[in-house]
Design a protein around this motif. Sequence first.
Motif, PDB file in Angstrom:
ATOM      1  N   THR A 195     -62.981 -28.684  19.182  1.00 51.05           N
ATOM      2  CA  THR A 195     -62.928 -30.032  19.742  1.00 51.05           C
ATOM      3  C   THR A 195     -62.993 -31.146  18.711  1.00 51.05           C
ATOM      4  OG1 THR A 195     -65.328 -30.121  20.047  1.00 51.05           O
ATOM      5  CG2 THR A 195     -64.009 -29.262  21.894  1.00 51.05           C
ATOM      6  N   HIS A 196     -63.403 -30.840  17.491  1.00 50.51           N
ATOM      7  CA  HIS A 196     -63.600 -31.928  16.539  1.00 50.51           C
ATOM      8  C   HIS A 196     -63.157 -31.592  15.123  1.00 50.51           C
ATOM      9  CE1 HIS A 196     -66.352 -34.412  13.874  1.00 50.51           C
ATOM     10  NE2 HIS A 196     -65.469 -35.244  14.329  1.00 50.51           N
ATOM     11  N   TRP A 197     -63.939 -30.785  14.426  1.00 48.39           N
ATOM     12  CA  TRP A 197     -63.696 -30.664  13.005  1.00 48.39           C
ATOM     13  C   TRP A 197     -62.579 -29.704  12.616  1.00 48.39           C
ATOM     14  CZ3 TRP A 197     -64.533 -25.992  10.668  1.00 48.39           C
ATOM     15  CH2 TRP A 197     -65.439 -25.125  11.261  1.00 48.39           C
ATOM     16  N   GLY A 198     -62.061 -28.947  13.556  1.00 46.81           N
ATOM     17  CA  GLY A 198     -60.912 -28.095  13.249  1.00 46.81           C
ATOM     18  C   GLY A 198     -59.712 -28.906  12.785  1.00 46.81           C
ATOM     19  N   ARG A 199     -59.513 -30.058  13.421  1.00 51.14           N
ATOM     20  CA  ARG A 199     -58.418 -30.948  12.997  1.00 51.14           C
ATOM     21  C   ARG A 199     -58.658 -31.447  11.583  1.00 51.14           C
ATOM     22  NH1 ARG A 199     -59.313 -32.653  18.158  1.00 51.14           N
ATOM     23  NH2 ARG A 199     -60.586 -34.367  17.381  1.00 51.14           N
ATOM     24  N   HIS A 200     -59.904 -31.806  11.278  1.00 51.62           N
ATOM     25  CA  HIS A 200     -60.217 -32.269   9.926  1.00 51.62           C
ATOM     26  C   HIS A 200     -59.930 -31.163   8.904  1.00 51.62           C
ATOM     27  CE1 HIS A 200     -61.911 -35.929  11.427  1.00 51.62           C
ATOM     28  NE2 HIS A 200     -62.957 -35.346  11.998  1.00 51.62           N
ATOM     29  N   ALA A 201     -60.310 -29.937   9.235  1.00 48.43           N
ATOM     30  CA  ALA A 201     -60.100 -28.821   8.314  1.00 48.43           C
ATOM     31  C   ALA A 201     -58.619 -28.586   8.059  1.00 48.43           C
ATOM     32  CB  ALA A 201     -60.759 -27.549   8.865  1.00 48.43           C
ATOM     33  N   THR A 202     -57.815 -28.586   9.109  1.00 47.96           N
ATOM     34  CA  THR A 202     -56.384 -28.348   8.912  1.00 47.96           C
ATOM     35  C   THR A 202     -55.724 -29.501   8.167  1.00 47.96           C
ATOM     36  OG1 THR A 202     -55.864 -29.176  11.124  1.00 47.96           O
ATOM     37  CG2 THR A 202     -56.141 -26.798  10.885  1.00 47.96           C
ATOM     38  N   HIS A 203     -56.165 -30.732   8.422  1.00 43.77           N
ATOM     39  CA  HIS A 203     -55.610 -31.872   7.690  1.00 43.77           C
ATOM     40  C   HIS A 203     -55.990 -31.807   6.212  1.00 43.77           C
ATOM     41  CE1 HIS A 203     -55.311 -34.338  11.645  1.00 43.77           C
ATOM     42  NE2 HIS A 203     -54.279 -33.542  11.483  1.00 43.77           N
ATOM     43  N   ALA A 204     -57.219 -31.391   5.931  1.00 42.22           N
ATOM     44  CA  ALA A 204     -57.645 -31.264   4.536  1.00 42.22           C
ATOM     45  C   ALA A 204     -56.830 -30.188   3.823  1.00 42.22           C
ATOM     46  CB  ALA A 204     -59.135 -30.946   4.465  1.00 42.22           C
ATOM     47  N   LEU A 205     -56.607 -29.058   4.490  1.00 39.50           N
ATOM     48  CA  LEU A 205     -55.798 -28.003   3.878  1.00 39.50           C
ATOM     49  C   LEU A 205     -54.370 -28.479   3.641  1.00 39.50           C
ATOM     50  CD1 LEU A 205     -57.011 -24.857   5.829  1.00 39.50           C
ATOM     51  CD2 LEU A 205     -57.337 -25.346   3.404  1.00 39.50           C
ATOM     52  N   HIS A 206     -53.819 -29.211   4.591  1.00 38.66           N
ATOM     53  CA  HIS A 206     -52.465 -29.742   4.429  1.00 38.66           C
ATOM     54  C   HIS A 206     -52.400 -30.688   3.226  1.00 38.66           C
ATOM     55  CE1 HIS A 206     -48.480 -31.139   5.433  1.00 38.66           C
ATOM     56  NE2 HIS A 206     -48.930 -32.375   5.303  1.00 38.66           N
ATOM     57  N   ALA A 207     -53.390 -31.574   3.093  1.00 37.21           N
ATOM     58  CA  ALA A 207     -53.409 -32.513   1.972  1.00 37.21           C
ATOM     59  C   ALA A 207     -53.513 -31.777   0.638  1.00 37.21           C
ATOM     60  CB  ALA A 207     -54.565 -33.499   2.131  1.00 37.21           C
ATOM     61  N   LEU A 208     -54.363 -30.747   0.580  1.00 41.19           N
ATOM     62  CA  LEU A 208     -54.483 -29.975  -0.663  1.00 41.19           C
ATOM     63  C   LEU A 208     -53.183 -29.239  -0.986  1.00 41.19           C
ATOM     64  CD1 LEU A 208     -58.059 -28.496  -0.188  1.00 41.19           C
ATOM     65  CD2 LEU A 208     -57.362 -30.230  -1.839  1.00 41.19           C
ATOM     66  N   HIS A 209     -52.566 -28.682   0.039  1.00 43.71           N
ATOM     67  CA  HIS A 209     -51.295 -27.984  -0.180  1.00 43.71           C
ATOM     68  C   HIS A 209     -50.214 -28.946  -0.654  1.00 43.71           C
ATOM     69  CE1 HIS A 209     -47.501 -25.993   0.978  1.00 43.71           C
ATOM     70  NE2 HIS A 209     -48.151 -24.911   0.575  1.00 43.71           N
ATOM     71  N   ALA A 210     -50.134 -30.092  -0.033  1.00 40.10           N
ATOM     72  CA  ALA A 210     -49.128 -31.084  -0.411  1.00 40.10           C
ATOM     73  C   ALA A 210     -49.346 -31.592  -1.832  1.00 40.10           C
ATOM     74  CB  ALA A 210     -49.152 -32.251   0.573  1.00 40.10           C
ATOM     75  N   ALA A 211     -50.602 -31.641  -2.263  1.00 41.76           N
ATOM     76  CA  ALA A 211     -50.915 -32.108  -3.604  1.00 41.76           C
ATOM     77  C   ALA A 211     -50.701 -31.014  -4.653  1.00 41.76           C
ATOM     78  CB  ALA A 211     -52.362 -32.600  -3.658  1.00 41.76           C
ATOM     79  N   GLY A 212     -50.421 -29.792  -4.193  1.00 39.30           N
ATOM     80  CA  GLY A 212     -50.196 -28.694  -5.125  1.00 39.30           C
ATOM     81  C   GLY A 212     -51.467 -28.079  -5.666  1.00 39.30           C
ATOM     82  N   VAL A 213     -52.577 -28.300  -4.999  1.00 37.78           N
ATOM     83  CA  VAL A 213     -53.857 -27.716  -5.436  1.00 37.78           C
ATOM     84  C   VAL A 213     -53.895 -26.266  -5.011  1.00 37.78           C
ATOM     85  CG1 VAL A 213     -56.363 -27.823  -5.205  1.00 37.78           C
ATOM     86  CG2 VAL A 213     -55.012 -29.940  -5.267  1.00 37.78           C
ATOM     87  N   SER A 214     -54.186 -25.388  -5.946  1.00 36.12           N
ATOM     88  CA  SER A 214     -54.310 -23.962  -5.622  1.00 36.12           C
ATOM     89  C   SER A 214     -55.400 -23.362  -6.485  1.00 36.12           C
ATOM     90  CB  SER A 214     -52.987 -23.235  -5.859  1.00 36.12           C
ATOM     91  OG  SER A 214     -52.640 -23.288  -7.228  1.00 36.12           O
ATOM     92  N   SER A 215     -55.837 -22.186  -6.076  1.00 37.46           N
ATOM     93  CA  SER A 215     -56.894 -21.517  -6.842  1.00 37.46           C
ATOM     94  C   SER A 215     -56.292 -20.613  -7.885  1.00 37.46           C
ATOM     95  CB  SER A 215     -57.803 -20.735  -5.917  1.00 37.46           C
ATOM     96  OG  SER A 215     -57.060 -19.879  -5.101  1.00 37.46           O
TER      97      SER A 215
END
Length: 54
Positions: A34-54
């Motif tokens: 209901t709440h933070w799942g959207r934040h988590a997926t948006h954060a992952l999308h932003a990291l992916h778009a920025a090219g951040v990887s481990s």
Amino acid sequence: MADIWRDLRSGLDWLDSGADPADVLWDWRFGFETHWGRHATHALHALHAAGVSS
């Protein structure tokens, strides 16, 4: 990220105070759906778009 941490931290505090783990898991799942799942997926999308990887 702060919203995610707050929700998870409250569950950890709840566990430390002796709460039933099933209740904490229910609360985390409800919060995720209901709440933070959207934040988590948006954060992952932003990291992916920025090219951040481990």
